[in-house]
Design an enzyme around this catalytic site. Structure first.
Site, PDB file in Angstrom:
ATOM      1  N   ALA A 109       4.490   7.393   3.816  1.00  0.00           N
ATOM      2  CA  ALA A 109       5.360   6.980   4.925  1.00  0.00           C
ATOM      3  C   ALA A 109       5.141   7.797   6.200  1.00  0.00           C
ATOM      4  CB  ALA A 109       6.832   7.020   4.511  1.00  0.00           C
ATOM      5  N   CYS A 110       3.914   8.269   6.412  1.00  0.00           N
ATOM      6  CA  CYS A 110       3.569   8.973   7.653  1.00  0.00           C
ATOM      7  C   CYS A 110       2.563   8.190   8.491  1.00  0.00           C
ATOM      8  CB  CYS A 110       3.024  10.360   7.345  1.00  0.00           C
ATOM      9  SG  CYS A 110       4.272  11.548   6.853  1.00  0.00           S
ATOM     10  N   ASN A 158      -2.838   5.327  19.262  1.00  0.00           N
ATOM     11  CA  ASN A 158      -3.536   6.389  18.526  1.00  0.00           C
ATOM     12  C   ASN A 158      -5.049   6.241  18.628  1.00  0.00           C
ATOM     13  OD1 ASN A 158      -1.090   7.501  17.778  1.00  0.00           O
ATOM     14  ND2 ASN A 158      -1.016   6.454  15.808  1.00  0.00           N
ATOM     15  N   TYR A 207       8.673   0.437 -12.038  1.00  0.00           N
ATOM     16  CA  TYR A 207       8.351   0.531 -10.611  1.00  0.00           C
ATOM     17  C   TYR A 207       6.881   0.869 -10.382  1.00  0.00           C
ATOM     18  CZ  TYR A 207       7.598   2.604  -6.103  1.00  0.00           C
ATOM     19  OH  TYR A 207       7.044   2.906  -4.884  1.00  0.00           O
ATOM     20  N   GLY A 208       6.324   0.346  -9.310  1.00  0.00           N
ATOM     21  CA  GLY A 208       4.934   0.488  -8.894  1.00  0.00           C
ATOM     22  C   GLY A 208       4.181   1.707  -9.368  1.00  0.00           C
ATOM     23  N   GLY A 247      -1.001   1.553  18.160  1.00  0.00           N
ATOM     24  CA  GLY A 247      -2.325   1.245  18.711  1.00  0.00           C
ATOM     25  C   GLY A 247      -2.838   2.286  19.686  1.00  0.00           C
ATOM     26  N   SER A 278      10.995   0.049  -0.252  1.00  0.00           N
ATOM     27  CA  SER A 278      10.606  -1.306  -0.671  1.00  0.00           C
ATOM     28  C   SER A 278       9.145  -1.554  -0.313  1.00  0.00           C
ATOM     29  CB  SER A 278      11.517  -2.342  -0.024  1.00  0.00           C
ATOM     30  OG  SER A 278      11.557  -2.191   1.374  1.00  0.00           O
TER      31      SER A 278
END
Length: 609
Positions: A272-273, A518, A220-221, A516, A388
């Site tokens: 993932a933030c 933000n 995995y990556g 956007g 993923s």
């Protein structure tokens, strides 16, 4: 088989004796069928991709929608970074610190050498030279990954400056990081391979003093593409400590004002933030533009003028697919749609396209990430794995800044820290000064995500979003940040801010529209740098009022924005024991500057309403 009889060993395209002897040593240990030196060419990418299709590892996608692109489905046990199997094997345990797993380096070498013995039997051993950061740098950071995974070779072409040019940069005696990887799945004569070889036994090991990476058992990556987190953060952070620079888990964004003035901003968020979304921001404020230089890693060094300059050591994007769509991140979608992309663990549509949760459209039938039939509103599991990925070339990004490959880097005006918090933390806060900014970064808390093992939703402290990536003791790491400030002209240092796009109201709704929009927060940050924007002094730093933000044309309730900006002293008083627990966990190496900042925060909150 002796090294003399392993095909490919005697035709190496280099005279670098250090590299050649290492390659021979590894070949004798791992016993591959052949050795191939990767050249990084397009022809090699096509050849290996075709080989992976034949092996069942890759599915070629619809060329009209995703030219030269492929889908790989991993073994269900091999889907994320494995922090529990990741080790920093410094000579002394104290130098790994409380946030890292440690084993005596000689014990680890013995253990892993036994695992590597014969582990490439039946496979090809690839020698993959690569450079992290521009090849034209004064001090290019070179590496060589030895791997038995074609998936890794193909992905390294996308993610790094890989191949002949990097090998030539090494010359005959240039230093390089040795990165050894095996999926740990030898093949005996006549044994059929599987589409995603891996092992139940996994180790991702770093030797910071000798600048080596040994990885075993995962394809995995982050565990297998050793130029990424292993080199660019864990090993590079140890290099940066020794050499007086910073290797950080940060995006690099270029904001351009209506007056055509450019501002470069680095931002550290846990996985993932929203790092990639901010890196590819599409501003909603008229006249403002954004360009990207990177979405994950920044190396920052002082320039001759005393300012911090950042480069992105990577060459591609390795982004989380779920949640990425034409609304949340149109520029990522355009980058992916240009082709040359390797997807991992997303779903396959009936017409050879990819799909994941959050992407537009409601396909009635898919093949999910485990290779099973999946039906809309019938199948209870997700079609794509939450972690993923898409692996796609940076050069295809439509808003790529022209400076992206400049070895000098770009001067950073602001550093942002951010996490995912439902309560307590306001939309944006400016630190009082550099040391206070380091305190904010060092005590960053975020709700856990799917990018690593662990329980989703728990708030964990994640200093500078580097918790899984520090190559040495967390206390020394935070002290290094403080020293960067002490050893420079503070007036030339970036201003430090803390952002939280994820605050929710009592009804659990997001209070801020994000994406956007933000850009409105970014405009306030730029205006603070230029001393043009107001703000309210609070115990935790300077926070804008609703009136301080440019909300013209925003489809949001001002009361929600006000609540997103609120500093509730009682909530912060409840946060103090959690911060204190984290500081105690850091232990004896906690910098006195951080303790001073914590005591000052307690004092300011004592009398606050």
């Amino acid at each position: 088989m002796t090294s003399a009889t392993i095909p490919g060993l005697d035709t190496a395209p280099t005279n670098h004796q250090g590299l050649l002897s290492w390659v021979q040593e590894v070949a004798e240990l791992t016993q591959p069928d052949r050795v191939v030196f990767a050249d990084g060419s397009d022809e090699e990418f096509h050849r290996l991709s075709a080989q992976l299709v034949d092996a069942g590892t890759f599915t070629r996608l619809n060329d009209e929608k995703f030219p030269n692109s492929y889908l790989a489905l991993s073994d269900p046990s091999d889907v994320a970074r494995v922090e529990s199997r990741t080790f920093i094997c410094s000579e002394r345990e104290i130098d790994a610190g409380p946030t890292n797993n440690w084993m005596n380096p000689s014990e680890m070498r013995t253990l892993m050498t036994d695992l590597y013995r014969g582990c490439m039997r039946g496979r090809t051993m690839y020698v993959v030279p690569f450079c992290m950061g521009p090849l034209g740098a004064e001090d290019p950071k070179l590496g060589v990954e030895i791997t038995d995974s074609e998936y890794v070779v193909v992905s390294m072409k996308v993610m790094t400056r890989m191949g002949t040019a990097a090998l030539e940069k090494m010359g005959q005696d240039g230093f390089f990081v040795k990165a050894l990887h095996s999926v740990g799945a030898p093949l005996e004569d006549g044994q059929a391979d599987v589409p995603w070889p891996c092992s139940d036994t996994k180790y991702i090991t770093h030797f910071p003093e000798t600048r080596e990476i040994w990885s075993y058992g995962s394809g995995y990556g982050g565990n297998a593409l050793l130029g990424k987190k292993c080199y660019s953060l864990r090993i590079a952070s140890a290099m940066a400590r020794d050499e007086g620079w910073l290797a950080e888990h940060m995006l690099i964004l270029k904001l351009i004002s209506p007056e055509n003035k450019a501002y470069y901003i680095a931002a550290a968020f846990p996985s993932a933030c929203g790092k990639t979304n901010l890196a590819m921001l599409q501003p909603t404020i008229p006249g403002w533009r954004a360009e990207t230089l990177g979405d994950d890693i920044a190396w920052m060094r002082f320039g001759k003028d005393g300012r911090l300059y950042a480069v992105n050591p990577e060459f591609g994007f390795f982004g989380v697919a779920p949640g990425t769509n034409w609304k949340s991140n149109p520029n990522a979608m355009r980058t992916i749609a240009a082709g040359n992309t390797v997807f991992t663990n997303v779903a396959l549509t009936d017409d050879g396209e990819v799909w994941w949760e959050g992407l537009e459209g409601d396909p009635q039938h898919l093949v999910d990430w485990k290779g099973n039939e999946w039906y809309f509103r019938e199948t209870e599991t997700t079609a794509a794995h939450p972690n993923s990925r898409y692996c796609t070339p940076m050069s295809q990004c439509p808003i790529l800044a022209p400076e992206w490959d400049d070895p000098q880097g770009v001067p950073i005006s602001a550093i942002l820290f951010g996490g995912r918090r439902k309560t307590t933390v306001p939309l944006v806060t400016q630190a009082r000064d550099w040391q206070h900014g380091v305190f904010i970064g060092a005590t960053l808390g975020s709700e856990q995500t799917a990018a690593a093992e662990g329980k989703v939703g728990n708030v964990r402290r994640d200093p500078m979003a580097m918790l899984p990536f520090m190559g040495y003791n967390v206390g020394d790491y935070v002290q290094h940040w403080i020293d960067i400030g002490k050893n420079s002209d503070e007036s030339k240092l970036p201003q430090v801010f803390f952002v939280n796009w994820f605050r929710r109201g009592e009804d659990h709704r997001f209070l801020w529209p994000g994406f956007g929009e933000n850009s409105r927060v970014m405009k306030w940050i730029v205006d603070r740098i230029e001393h043009k924007a107001g703000g309210k002094t609070t115990p935790i730093g300077t926070v804008p009022t609703v009136e301080d933000l440019d909300l013209e044309g925003l489809d949001a309730n001002p009361a929600d924005v006000s609540e997103a900006l609120a500093v509730n002293a009682q909530e912060w008083r409840e946060e103090l024991p959690l911060i204190e627990e984290w500081l105690q966990f850091i232990g004896e190496k906690l910098p006195t500057g951080i303790k001073d900042e914590f005591d000052a925060l307690k004092e300011r909150l004592r009398d606050a309403e």
